[in-house]
Design a protein around this motif. Sequence first.
Motif, PDB file in Angstrom:
ATOM      1  N   VAL A  69       9.294  10.966  28.804  1.00  9.37           N
ATOM      2  CA  VAL A  69       9.444   9.533  28.562  1.00  9.37           C
ATOM      3  C   VAL A  69       9.750   9.336  27.080  1.00  9.37           C
ATOM      4  N   ASP A  70      10.891   8.717  26.762  1.00 10.57           N
ATOM      5  CA  ASP A  70      11.232   8.470  25.359  1.00 10.57           C
ATOM      6  C   ASP A  70      10.642   7.157  24.842  1.00 10.57           C
ATOM      7  N   ALA A  71      10.365   6.221  25.766  1.00 10.80           N
ATOM      8  CA  ALA A  71       9.665   4.981  25.407  1.00 10.80           C
ATOM      9  C   ALA A  71       9.169   4.359  26.709  1.00 10.80           C
ATOM     10  N   ALA A  72       8.072   3.585  26.610  1.00 14.19           N
ATOM     11  CA  ALA A  72       7.514   2.951  27.804  1.00 14.19           C
ATOM     12  C   ALA A  72       7.191   1.495  27.521  1.00 14.19           C
ATOM     13  N   LYS A  73       7.115   0.716  28.597  1.00 18.20           N
ATOM     14  CA  LYS A  73       6.683  -0.674  28.463  1.00 18.20           C
ATOM     15  C   LYS A  73       5.807  -1.047  29.637  1.00 18.20           C
ATOM     16  N   THR A  74       4.966  -2.076  29.446  1.00 19.69           N
ATOM     17  CA  THR A  74       4.248  -2.650  30.572  1.00 19.69           C
ATOM     18  C   THR A  74       4.675  -4.090  30.772  1.00 19.69           C
ATOM     19  N   GLY A  75       4.633  -4.512  32.052  1.00 16.97           N
ATOM     20  CA  GLY A  75       4.854  -5.915  32.414  1.00 16.97           C
ATOM     21  C   GLY A  75       3.629  -6.399  33.164  1.00 16.97           C
ATOM     22  N   MET A  76       3.828  -6.837  34.408  1.00 22.46           N
ATOM     23  CA  MET A  76       2.701  -7.313  35.231  1.00 22.46           C
ATOM     24  C   MET A  76       1.750  -6.156  35.559  1.00 22.46           C
ATOM     25  N   LEU A  77       0.476  -6.332  35.196  1.00 26.93           N
ATOM     26  CA  LEU A  77      -0.513  -5.277  35.473  1.00 26.93           C
ATOM     27  C   LEU A  77      -1.608  -5.735  36.428  1.00 26.93           C
ATOM     28  N   ALA A  78      -1.681  -7.005  36.668  1.00 30.81           N
ATOM     29  CA  ALA A  78      -2.496  -7.622  37.729  1.00 30.81           C
ATOM     30  C   ALA A  78      -4.020  -7.568  37.545  1.00 30.81           C
ATOM     31  N   THR A  79      -4.602  -6.390  37.348  1.00 30.68           N
ATOM     32  CA  THR A  79      -6.075  -6.304  37.371  1.00 30.68           C
ATOM     33  C   THR A  79      -6.635  -5.474  36.205  1.00 30.68           C
ATOM     34  N   VAL A  80      -7.915  -5.674  35.950  1.00 29.57           N
ATOM     35  CA  VAL A  80      -8.634  -4.898  34.935  1.00 29.57           C
ATOM     36  C   VAL A  80      -8.546  -3.411  35.262  1.00 29.57           C
ATOM     37  N   GLU A  81      -8.740  -3.078  36.543  1.00 35.62           N
ATOM     38  CA  GLU A  81      -8.756  -1.666  36.946  1.00 35.62           C
ATOM     39  C   GLU A  81      -7.417  -1.001  36.630  1.00 35.62           C
ATOM     40  N   ILE A  82      -6.331  -1.683  36.911  1.00 39.34           N
ATOM     41  CA  ILE A  82      -5.000  -1.099  36.630  1.00 39.34           C
ATOM     42  C   ILE A  82      -4.813  -0.955  35.121  1.00 39.34           C
ATOM     43  N   ILE A  83      -5.207  -1.971  34.360  1.00 40.10           N
ATOM     44  CA  ILE A  83      -5.048  -1.903  32.896  1.00 40.10           C
ATOM     45  C   ILE A  83      -5.834  -0.718  32.326  1.00 40.10           C
ATOM     46  N   GLN A  84      -7.072  -0.564  32.780  1.00 41.44           N
ATOM     47  CA  GLN A  84      -7.895   0.554  32.277  1.00 41.44           C
ATOM     48  C   GLN A  84      -7.290   1.898  32.649  1.00 41.44           C
ATOM     49  N   ALA A  85      -6.804   2.000  33.874  1.00 42.27           N
ATOM     50  CA  ALA A  85      -6.219   3.268  34.322  1.00 42.27           C
ATOM     51  C   ALA A  85      -4.931   3.578  33.556  1.00 42.27           C
ATOM     52  N   VAL A  86      -4.116   2.551  33.306  1.00 41.19           N
ATOM     53  CA  VAL A  86      -2.862   2.750  32.562  1.00 41.19           C
ATOM     54  C   VAL A  86      -3.175   3.213  31.139  1.00 41.19           C
ATOM     55  N   ALA A  87      -4.161   2.576  30.502  1.00 39.00           N
ATOM     56  CA  ALA A  87      -4.519   2.947  29.121  1.00 39.00           C
ATOM     57  C   ALA A  87      -4.951   4.414  29.057  1.00 39.00           C
ATOM     58  N   LYS A  88      -5.805   4.809  29.991  1.00 36.60           N
ATOM     59  CA  LYS A  88      -6.322   6.176  29.997  1.00 36.60           C
ATOM     60  C   LYS A  88      -5.185   7.178  30.252  1.00 36.60           C
ATOM     61  N   THR A  89      -4.323   6.837  31.190  1.00 37.01           N
ATOM     62  CA  THR A  89      -3.228   7.744  31.538  1.00 37.01           C
ATOM     63  C   THR A  89      -2.227   7.884  30.396  1.00 37.01           C
ATOM     64  N   LEU A  90      -1.938   6.774  29.720  1.00 32.96           N
ATOM     65  CA  LEU A  90      -0.994   6.853  28.594  1.00 32.96           C
ATOM     66  C   LEU A  90      -1.529   7.789  27.519  1.00 32.96           C
ATOM     67  N   ASP A  91      -2.837   7.742  27.280  1.00 32.97           N
ATOM     68  CA  ASP A  91      -3.438   8.680  26.313  1.00 32.97           C
ATOM     69  C   ASP A  91      -3.208  10.122  26.773  1.00 32.97           C
ATOM     70  N   GLU A  92      -3.415  10.354  28.063  1.00 33.95           N
ATOM     71  CA  GLU A  92      -3.289  11.717  28.591  1.00 33.95           C
ATOM     72  C   GLU A  92      -1.866  12.264  28.470  1.00 33.95           C
ATOM     73  N   VAL A  93      -0.882  11.384  28.634  1.00 35.55           N
ATOM     74  CA  VAL A  93       0.510  11.862  28.581  1.00 35.55           C
ATOM     75  C   VAL A  93       1.144  11.601  27.201  1.00 35.55           C
ATOM     76  N   HIS A  94       0.314  11.194  26.245  1.00 38.33           N
ATOM     77  CA  HIS A  94       0.751  11.016  24.856  1.00 38.33           C
ATOM     78  C   HIS A  94       1.877   9.988  24.705  1.00 38.33           C
ATOM     79  N   ILE A  95       1.590   8.803  25.222  1.00 42.33           N
ATOM     80  CA  ILE A  95       2.504   7.672  25.019  1.00 42.33           C
ATOM     81  C   ILE A  95       1.710   6.588  24.307  1.00 42.33           C
ATOM     82  N   GLY A  96       2.319   5.983  23.282  1.00 43.63           N
ATOM     83  CA  GLY A  96       1.668   4.872  22.592  1.00 43.63           C
ATOM     84  C   GLY A  96       1.540   5.126  21.110  1.00 43.63           C
ATOM     85  N   ARG A  97       0.995   4.155  20.433  1.00 44.83           N
ATOM     86  CA  ARG A  97       0.843   4.168  18.983  1.00 44.83           C
ATOM     87  C   ARG A  97       0.284   5.492  18.477  1.00 44.83           C
TER      88      ARG A  97
END
Length: 274
Positions: A75-103
């Motif tokens: 992935v050269d860059a990623a974005k988020t749009g509709m995430l709907a729930t707290v559970e999805i947001i938390q899971a996305v944050a954790k996963t992005l850390d694991e795959v080294h995407i983000g600040r």
Amino acid sequence: MTTTPRTALTIAGSDSGGGAGIQADLRTFFACGVHGMTAITAVTVQNSLGVEGFTEIGVDIVTAQIKAVAGDMGVDAAKTGMLATVEIIQAVAKTLDEVHIGRGTGTPFVVDPVAASMHGDPLLREEALEAIRTELFPRATLVTPNLDEVRLLTGVHVTGETTQREAADALLAFGPEWVLVKGGHLHDSPRCVDLLSDGSRYVRLDGPRHATEHTHGGGDTLASAITASLAKGMAVPDAVGEGKRFIERSVAQAYPLGKGIGPVSPFWRLAGGN
Ligand code: PXL
């Protein structure tokens, strides 16, 4: 020899009407010359008249989609749009850390904090705002709220350029590297003036306002065009400048479709525009 294009990942919801969400993101990525990949978070039932309902995708599947593409295709860059729930947001944050995407990882991450559709239909559960602030903003290279989202996230009611700057500072306090406070919803203003800031630079982006009610998918298209430029290696201020040019042309060519709000159009780019 064929060349492999840069890649961009959108983590967002599906719009059955094809104007916003995943569909807007993919067509923008395509028009901008990057290979688009998706982690679908929710499926909405909607048309030009509004959102009739939606269902979320299970967090395991959301996470697995991100890992599947990040691990194999990159992935050269990623974005988020509709995430709907707290559970999805938390899971996305954790996963992005694991795959080294983000600040701080070298792979830019754009957060478009989608809260509601243009018709005001909610696309995010109310309690999820706090998760956007605490889980996603500190990981974001750039956040791109509209003025309704700014008010929900910070309490700042933007009425002009002074309050726009106040909003930028309030958003930066949540930890993103850059914020783009969009001024498109200041309908009394004859121009669309956005403010981009990293806390030390305040860049005023002034563009024309086109007289059209057909702006469905506008925010998604802007965030995706910026993400595509970031995927190509552009610095944030240049990517945002490119994105703004892209959305201006797309709004200028927005078309009526259905009985309600029609979509912005990236077709101009395919017709050879630039
Ligand atoms: O434009 C915000 C947005 C994002 N994602 C989905 C949407 C919308 C607006 O309707 O439906 C799925």
